[in-house]
Design a protein around this motif. Structure first.
Motif, PDB file in Angstrom:
ATOM      1  N   UNK A 116       0.844  -1.214   0.000  1.00 48.61           N
ATOM      2  CA  UNK A 116       0.000   0.000   0.000  1.00 48.61           C
ATOM      3  C   UNK A 116       0.870   1.252   0.000  1.00 48.61           C
ATOM      4  N   UNK A 117       1.974   1.207   0.741  1.00 43.88           N
ATOM      5  CA  UNK A 117       2.867   2.371   0.799  1.00 43.88           C
ATOM      6  C   UNK A 117       3.527   2.618  -0.542  1.00 43.88           C
ATOM      7  N   UNK A 118       3.909   1.552  -1.243  1.00 42.62           N
ATOM      8  CA  UNK A 118       4.497   1.715  -2.581  1.00 42.62           C
ATOM      9  C   UNK A 118       3.508   2.382  -3.536  1.00 42.62           C
ATOM     10  N   UNK A 119       2.245   1.961  -3.478  1.00 43.65           N
ATOM     11  CA  UNK A 119       1.223   2.572  -4.342  1.00 43.65           C
ATOM     12  C   UNK A 119       1.042   4.034  -3.982  1.00 43.65           C
ATOM     13  N   UNK A 120       0.991   4.319  -2.678  1.00 45.31           N
ATOM     14  CA  UNK A 120       0.825   5.708  -2.225  1.00 45.31           C
ATOM     15  C   UNK A 120       2.011   6.569  -2.665  1.00 45.31           C
ATOM     16  N   UNK A 121       3.225   6.005  -2.593  1.00 46.27           N
ATOM     17  CA  UNK A 121       4.410   6.757  -3.024  1.00 46.27           C
ATOM     18  C   UNK A 121       4.360   7.068  -4.515  1.00 46.27           C
ATOM     19  N   UNK A 122       3.883   6.098  -5.297  1.00 46.50           N
ATOM     20  CA  UNK A 122       3.782   6.303  -6.742  1.00 46.50           C
ATOM     21  C   UNK A 122       2.757   7.391  -7.044  1.00 46.50           C
ATOM     22  N   UNK A 123       1.640   7.377  -6.340  1.00 46.38           N
ATOM     23  CA  UNK A 123       0.612   8.415  -6.529  1.00 46.38           C
ATOM     24  C   UNK A 123       1.143   9.781  -6.117  1.00 46.38           C
ATOM     25  N   UNK A 124       1.896   9.804  -5.033  1.00 52.09           N
ATOM     26  CA  UNK A 124       2.448  11.069  -4.554  1.00 52.09           C
ATOM     27  C   UNK A 124       3.490  11.611  -5.530  1.00 52.09           C
ATOM     28  N   UNK A 125       4.301  10.715  -6.090  1.00 48.48           N
ATOM     29  CA  UNK A 125       5.350  11.148  -7.008  1.00 48.48           C
ATOM     30  C   UNK A 125       4.793  11.795  -8.265  1.00 48.48           C
ATOM     31  N   UNK A 126       3.644  11.300  -8.728  1.00 46.42           N
ATOM     32  CA  UNK A 126       3.048  11.822  -9.958  1.00 46.42           C
ATOM     33  C   UNK A 126       1.794  12.648  -9.688  1.00 46.42           C
ATOM     34  N   UNK A 127       1.556  12.933  -8.419  1.00 43.23           N
ATOM     35  CA  UNK A 127       0.481  13.838  -8.015  1.00 43.23           C
ATOM     36  C   UNK A 127      -0.863  13.460  -8.641  1.00 43.23           C
ATOM     37  N   UNK A 128      -1.235  12.181  -8.484  1.00 40.13           N
ATOM     38  CA  UNK A 128      -2.493  11.707  -9.060  1.00 40.13           C
ATOM     39  C   UNK A 128      -2.991  10.508  -8.284  1.00 40.13           C
ATOM     40  N   UNK A 129      -4.233  10.120  -8.541  1.00 35.52           N
ATOM     41  CA  UNK A 129      -4.809   8.909  -7.958  1.00 35.52           C
ATOM     42  C   UNK A 129      -4.795   7.814  -9.011  1.00 35.52           C
ATOM     43  N   UNK A 130      -4.151   6.716  -8.707  1.00 38.71           N
ATOM     44  CA  UNK A 130      -3.985   5.646  -9.679  1.00 38.71           C
ATOM     45  C   UNK A 130      -4.995   4.517  -9.510  1.00 38.71           C
ATOM     46  N   UNK A 131      -5.532   4.349  -8.301  1.00 33.51           N
ATOM     47  CA  UNK A 131      -6.431   3.240  -7.989  1.00 33.51           C
ATOM     48  C   UNK A 131      -7.758   3.758  -7.464  1.00 33.51           C
ATOM     49  N   UNK A 132      -8.848   3.220  -8.007  1.00 37.07           N
ATOM     50  CA  UNK A 132     -10.181   3.507  -7.475  1.00 37.07           C
ATOM     51  C   UNK A 132     -10.417   2.563  -6.294  1.00 37.07           C
ATOM     52  N   UNK A 133     -10.226   3.051  -5.090  1.00 40.28           N
ATOM     53  CA  UNK A 133     -10.294   2.219  -3.899  1.00 40.28           C
ATOM     54  C   UNK A 133     -11.715   1.907  -3.460  1.00 40.28           C
ATOM     55  N   UNK A 134     -12.705   2.501  -4.137  1.00 35.47           N
ATOM     56  CA  UNK A 134     -14.102   2.224  -3.796  1.00 35.47           C
ATOM     57  C   UNK A 134     -14.637   1.003  -4.532  1.00 35.47           C
TER      58      UNK A 134
END
Length: 323
Positions: free
Chosen positions: A42-60
């Motif tokens: 989860x942290x790796x995904x969050x880091x990737x989203x933070x690095x590119x300033x976007x949401x990559x996964x629809x968590x709903x």
């Protein structure tokens, strides 16, 4: 969108985690396949989203799905990871040692039986220095192959829908009727057995579970769901304790007999239910290693089946490819 690329090696691990998450749709499964905890994934995904300033996964959504930018990331990340894997493949074929690193996925039910002889073959015959083994289900194997996290798998799925692979048959085996050793009731008709014992089955999330359920439907048998599991050892242990009966192939029974579980096996009273085990490898990458793996796997499994299950197990091997 402000682009802030990650500059260290964690970018590749984050991409690998993200691609695996998209392939599986589950954070738990993705974490297991990339060899880390769920919180780390989860942290790796969050880091990737933070690095590119976007949401990559629809968590709903369930299963988890990529957003529009996630789809874009998936396409690019897949190309990057494939290029890195291709580089590693090309480099390891240079020099005197043709295969320096080998990553193999195999069915959990046969992993204990095959690990030692296959490691010995890889190291002694082909000089493999670094070998990684992963046990899992055929669904795990598909992800490992698609994301290039495995060079070869020994699976119940030949993956005919995937290009760039070579396949070598190991064996085809019929399902058997598996009863508690203490069972004294009927054994000739599934309907009569079900009147005395519930069916302990593989979960529908597994290929064996889906195959069994489809066969029961063809037989027009309505079988209540009482006990389901995703490992053969869990299924056989329940049967050994008298909690029900099951339908399994000889290779799925090996561990149970090695552990001396009190089981009684008989030919399945209905025909037409079998599975094939295949070695699937990347095309033209491993030379003669995949066919030799298939041959050693076949010999090892047949020997174990004959030793622990006698004629009933031996006769259940309905097809052996030519050596």
């Amino acid at each position: 969108m402000t682009e802030k690329p990650v500059s260290d090696a964690n970018l590749f691990k984050a991409m690998e985690t993200f691609v695996t998450l998209v392939e599986t749709g589950q954070m738990t499964a993705a974490a297991r396949l990339v060899g880390m905890t769920q919180s780390a994934a989860s942290q790796h995904i969050a880091n990737l989203e933070r690095a590119y300033d976007t949401t990559l996964i629809d968590r709903s959504s369930r299963p988890l799905k990529p957003t529009q930018t996630g789809e874009l990331m998936f396409r690019h990340a897949t190309r990057v990871l494939n290029a890195v894997a291709d580089l590693a493949t090309d480099m390891r074929h240079k020099g005197q040692q043709p295969i320096s690193r080998l990553r193999v996925g195999m069915l959990a039910s046969i992993a204990t039986t095959l690990s030692v002889p296959l490691v010995q073959l890889a190291k002694e015959r082909f000089g493999v220095g670094d070998m990684t083994l992963r046990a899992g289900q055929s669904g795990d194997h598909e992800t490992l192959l698609r994301t290039k996290q495995a060079d070869m798998v020994i699976s119940s799925n030949p993956f005919y829908d995937m290009d760039g692979l070579e396949r070598y048959a190991v064996l085809q085996e019929a399902f058997l009727l598996v009863l508690p050793a203490s069972h004294t009731g009927p054994t000739d008709r599934l309907e009569d057995i079900l009147a005395h014992l519930p069916l302990v089955r593989f979960a529908d999330t597994t290929s064996v579970g889906r195959q069994t359920e489809q066969h029961l439907r063809r037989l027009k048998l309505k079988v209540p769901r009482v006990i389901q599991a995703d490992r053969s050892s869990m299924v056989t242990s329940c049967v050994a304790q008298g909690l029900g009966f099951t339908l399994l192939t000889p290779s799925l029974l090996i561990d149970g007999f090695v552990e001396q579980m009190p089981l009684r096996i008989r030919p399945l009273p209905v025909a037409g239910l079998s599975r094939r085990i295949t070695v699937v490898a990347r095309e033209k990458e491993l030379g003669e290693l995949p066919p030799e793996f298939a041959q050693v796997a076949r010999q090892t499994m047949v020997n174990k089946i004959e030793r622990h299950m006698g004629d009933v197990g031996k006769k259940a091997i309905v097809d052996l490819p030519e050596s």
